[in-house]
Design an enzyme around this catalytic site. Structure first.
Site, mmCIF file in Angstrom:
data_model
loop_
_atom_site.group_PDB
_atom_site.id
_atom_site.type_symbol
_atom_site.label_atom_id
_atom_site.label_comp_id
_atom_site.label_asym_id
_atom_site.label_seq_id
_atom_site.Cartn_x
_atom_site.Cartn_y
_atom_site.Cartn_z
ATOM 1 N N ARG A 1 60.094 29.011 91.059
ATOM 2 C CA ARG A 1 60.803 29.677 89.911
ATOM 3 C C ARG A 1 62.299 29.303 90.065
ATOM 4 O O ARG A 1 62.729 28.732 91.008
ATOM 5 C CB ARG A 1 60.487 31.064 90.039
ATOM 6 C CG ARG A 1 59.192 31.435 89.315
ATOM 7 C CD ARG A 1 59.053 32.969 89.709
ATOM 8 N NE ARG A 1 59.140 33.377 91.143
ATOM 9 C CZ ARG A 1 58.641 34.762 91.510
ATOM 10 N NH1 ARG A 1 58.729 35.638 90.684
ATOM 11 N NH2 ARG A 1 58.901 34.779 93.065
ATOM 12 N N LYS B 1 64.686 34.845 94.007
ATOM 13 C CA LYS B 1 64.356 35.826 95.095
ATOM 14 C C LYS B 1 65.561 35.754 96.066
ATOM 15 O O LYS B 1 66.669 35.476 95.747
ATOM 16 C CB LYS B 1 63.268 34.933 96.152
ATOM 17 C CG LYS B 1 62.050 34.537 95.509
ATOM 18 C CD LYS B 1 61.114 36.233 95.099
ATOM 19 C CE LYS B 1 61.000 36.642 96.302
ATOM 20 N NZ LYS B 1 60.473 37.985 96.114
ATOM 21 N N TYR C 1 66.200 39.316 92.674
ATOM 22 C CA TYR C 1 65.596 40.131 93.393
ATOM 23 C C TYR C 1 66.140 40.201 94.858
ATOM 24 O O TYR C 1 66.262 39.381 95.470
ATOM 25 C CB TYR C 1 64.050 39.759 93.553
ATOM 26 C CG TYR C 1 63.347 39.917 92.205
ATOM 27 C CD1 TYR C 1 62.952 41.327 91.479
ATOM 28 C CD2 TYR C 1 62.803 38.578 91.575
ATOM 29 C CE1 TYR C 1 62.354 41.377 90.313
ATOM 30 C CE2 TYR C 1 62.025 39.162 90.314
ATOM 31 C CZ TYR C 1 61.890 40.349 89.505
ATOM 32 O OH TYR C 1 61.143 40.486 88.449
ATOM 33 N N HIS D 1 65.011 43.355 97.134
ATOM 34 C CA HIS D 1 63.959 43.947 98.043
ATOM 35 C C HIS D 1 64.566 44.315 99.449
ATOM 36 O O HIS D 1 64.014 43.987 100.383
ATOM 37 C CB HIS D 1 62.670 43.145 98.079
ATOM 38 C CG HIS D 1 62.082 42.886 97.015
ATOM 39 N ND1 HIS D 1 61.571 43.864 96.184
ATOM 40 C CD2 HIS D 1 61.844 41.573 96.204
ATOM 41 C CE1 HIS D 1 61.111 43.171 95.075
ATOM 42 N NE2 HIS D 1 61.063 42.071 95.103
ATOM 43 N N GLU E 1 64.965 44.492 90.860
ATOM 44 C CA GLU E 1 63.987 45.502 90.930
ATOM 45 C C GLU E 1 64.206 46.902 90.645
ATOM 46 O O GLU E 1 63.473 47.746 90.601
ATOM 47 C CB GLU E 1 63.107 45.444 92.130
ATOM 48 C CG GLU E 1 63.856 45.616 93.548
ATOM 49 C CD GLU E 1 64.654 44.542 93.978
ATOM 50 O OE1 GLU E 1 65.228 44.681 95.066
ATOM 51 O OE2 GLU E 1 64.970 43.445 93.206
ATOM 52 N N ASP F 1 56.629 42.863 99.213
ATOM 53 C CA ASP F 1 57.835 42.877 98.981
ATOM 54 C C ASP F 1 58.746 44.062 99.409
ATOM 55 O O ASP F 1 59.696 43.858 99.969
ATOM 56 C CB ASP F 1 58.345 42.540 97.602
ATOM 57 C CG ASP F 1 58.308 40.953 97.186
ATOM 58 O OD1 ASP F 1 58.475 39.987 98.267
ATOM 59 O OD2 ASP F 1 58.296 40.621 96.161
#
Length: 366
Positions: free
Chosen positions: A15, A75, A94, A96, A118, A270
């Site tokens: 991605r 990510k 993201y 996490h 998120e 995650d």
């Protein structure tokens, strides 16, 4: 503002943070966009597509990080990228952090302004930037569960949809949020027997209205979890507490109750995973077997379908990205309290309650 995106470094992560359409939107608002060479190739976007949309192609990630005011990724940063970010730079991706203390501390040390997809919320309290990836992960979880149920992978050798005269496979979904709902849709679509557990009676009533007799809904108690696990061929873990570590609802002791060769797909990995026996795996080596149970715990499941997931993610994140670029982060969060919920680290401090509690950090205000 100068916006930058770079090639993702996570294992088999294809991605990319910006699509050519995103670039066009930023440029139309008067911003400059830098794209690392070949950053979008894995998702089906060529450098020429970005140039046509108004981006500048940059040879290295280091140069993009050095020039950009805001970095848009998919990510979290890999360790080799920690030294590329700088004080005051906006990182929009993201994160996490509840399961990644090392990254949290690195971002604090660097005094980066880190905004996590998120934990951004909308007016209804939903998670608009997590939703599309949860939808994709939910659907993929059934594909992967069916695949690794095959005997050659250590599975039971069960066809989930069955055939006439043979019992259909049993899928248990723990968590009835977006990922769990889309897992249920996919599971019903292949004619499996589906049981879904959640702690929210209103959510269970809603899901029963949607699926009718196709899905058995159960209130999530220890007794119901144990009974469901003992009957399951595939277990989907799709529990989420935004920004926080996931509770371990499937404990090691539960594995002994399960059928040998059953499969656990832990979508929640995650955030630490909802199975005590889970640990992060990668697309190159996606499963491991413990107590005879096949575990699939890939931390970037939607990366397996990068074209679909990149466009879906970009559609969800561009609105907030443009607000940050147009107004600056501080003004943008004044205008949108939901975007403020997305700010995890700011000027060396942790400003998200769930992240702070999960990591034992002092909670500060932005």
């Amino acid at each position: 503002m100068i916006i930058g995106t770079t090639k993702e470094l996570k294992n088999h992560e294809y991605r990319v943070g910006l699509t050519p359409d995103n670039v066009m939107a930023y440029v139309s608002h008067g911003h400059t966009v830098l794209v690392e060479k070949n950053a979008g190739a894995g998702a089906g976007f060529e450098d020429s597509d970005y140039v046509s949309a108004g981006a500048q192609i940059i040879d290295s990630a280091a140069e993009v990080f050095a020039k950009a005011d805001m970095i848009v990724k998919v990510k979290e940063l890999e360790e080799c990228e920690y030294d590329l970010v700088r004080e005051g730079q906006i990182l929009y991706t993201y994160l996490h952090l509840a399961s990644n203390e090392k990254l949290a501390k690195a971002l604090m040390d660097k005094k980066v302004k880190a905004v996590a997809f998120e934990t951004i919320t909308d007016a209804a309290g939903n998670l608009p930037c997590l939703r599309p990836m949860s939808q994709i992960a939910g659907r993929l979880s059934i594909q992967q569960g069916a695949k690794y149920l095959e005997k050659k992978y250590g599975g039971r050798g069960i066809l989930l949809g069955g055939v006439p005269g043979v019992e259909r496979g049993k899928i248990v979904i723990i968590g009835g949020g977006v990922a769990g709902t889309y897992a249920a849709k996919a599971a019903v679509g292949i004619d499996a027997q589906v049981t879904l557990l959640d702690i929210n009676p209103n959510r269970l009533a809603y899901l029963e209205d949607i699926f009718g007799a196709s899905v058995t809904t159960l209130y999530s108690t220890e007794a119901n979890i144990r009974k469901a696990l003992s009957e399951a061929d595939v277990v989907i873990g799709s529990v989420l507490i935004p920004g926080a570590s996931t509770p371990k609802l499937v404990r090691r002791e539960h594995l002994k109750l399960m059928k040998k060769g059953a499969v656990i797909v832990d979508i929640a990995i995650d955030q630490g995973g909802c199975c005590e026996s889970s640990h992060v795996t990668v697309h190159d080596d996606p499963t491991f077997i413990e107590e005879g149970i096949v575990h699939y715990c890939v931390g970037n499941m939607p990366g397996a379908v990068p074209h679909t997931s990149t466009i879906a993610l970009a559609n969800a994140t561009i609105r907030y990205g443009l607000s940050i670029a147009d107004n600056g982060l501080e003004k943008a969060v004044e205008l949108d309290a939901g975007l403020k919920n997305g700010v995890n680290i700011y000027n060396g401090k942790c400003v998200n309650k769930n992240v702070a509690e999960s990591l034992g950090l002092e909670l500060s205000s932005m």
